[in-house]
Design an enzyme around this catalytic site. Structure first.
Site, PDB file in Angstrom:
ATOM      1  CE1 TYR A 102     -14.638  27.133  -2.712  1.00  0.00           C
ATOM      2  CE2 TYR A 102     -16.218  28.121  -1.071  1.00  0.00           C
ATOM      3  CZ  TYR A 102     -15.678  28.049  -2.431  1.00  0.00           C
ATOM      4  OH  TYR A 102     -16.397  29.048  -3.086  1.00  0.00           O
ATOM      5  CB  ILE A 129      -6.758   5.995   7.535  1.00  0.00           C
ATOM      6  CG1 ILE A 129      -7.976   4.754   8.383  1.00  0.00           C
ATOM      7  CG2 ILE A 129      -6.440   5.707   5.937  1.00  0.00           C
ATOM      8  CD1 ILE A 129      -9.050   4.908   7.219  1.00  0.00           C
ATOM      9  CD  GLU A 130      -7.350   3.672  12.557  1.00  0.00           C
ATOM     10  OE1 GLU A 130      -8.453   3.077  12.255  1.00  0.00           O
ATOM     11  OE2 GLU A 130      -6.724   3.948  11.265  1.00  0.00           O
ATOM     12  CE  LYS A 136      -6.250   1.587   2.804  1.00  0.00           C
ATOM     13  NZ  LYS A 136      -5.177   1.196   3.717  1.00  0.00           N
ATOM     14  CD  GLU A 179      -2.143   0.040   2.469  1.00  0.00           C
ATOM     15  OE1 GLU A 179      -4.020  -0.065   2.427  1.00  0.00           O
ATOM     16  OE2 GLU A 179      -2.156  -1.103   3.925  1.00  0.00           O
TER      17      GLU A 179
END
Length: 122
Positions: free
Chosen positions: A54, A73-74, A100, A22
Site C-alpha cells: 500500500y 478531476i475526472e 474535492k 484553482e
C-alpha cells in the site's frame, strides 16, 4: 476478484481545476483507492514480495496528483487509475474516488467527487 488493498482518505494538496485561480493557488484533495488482486499468495506465505504494498500505491497516487496538473478531476482520477494498472501488473481492477472538498461552488457541501472503475480487460 474480491480481494483488495484499500487506501482510504489520502489527503493531498495539488493544483487542479477549471478556474485559473484553482490552478494557481491549489487546494486540498482526498483520494480513496481499492486495488483488486489475488491476496492469497501473500496471505499464505506471509511474504511481502507476493503482494502490492500500500505504500507503493500511495507513492504512485501522490506522484500522479502532485506531479501533473489537470483541469478536471475526472482526468486526474483516470490518470491515477491508469498509473496503478501500469505500475502493478498483479492488480486486475482498480476503483478510484477523488474528492474535492473546497470546490468553488456557492453552496454548503462536504465535497464533490468522481468515482471511476478500470480493469485490465477494458
Amino acid at each position: 476478484m474480491s480481494d483488495c488493498i484499500l487506501v482510504k482518505d489520502l489527503r493531498l494538496f495539488a493544483h487542479h481545476g477549471v478556474l485559473e485561480e484553482e490552478r494557481r493557488l491549489g487546494q486540498r484533495f482526498a483520494v480513496d483507492v481499492a486495488a483488486f488482486l489475488d491476496l492469497r499468495p501473500a496471505g499464505e506465505s506471509d511474504d511481502y514480495r507476493r503482494t502490492v504494498g500500500y505504500d507503493a500505491i500511495v507513492e504512485t497516487v501522490t506522484e500522479v496528483l502532485i506531479g501533473r496538473r489537470f483541469r478536471l478531476i475526472e482526468a486526474a482520477a483516470e490518470a491515477v487509475a491508469q498509473a496503478i494498472l501500469a505500475t502493478f501488473p498483479p492488480i486486475e481492477r482498480v476503483v478510484v474516488e477523488l474528492r474535492k472538498p473546497s470546490a468553488p461552488i456557492d453552496a454548503v457541501f462536504a465535497h464533490v467527487a468522481v468515482r471511476i472503475e478500470r480493469s485490465r480487460d477494458g
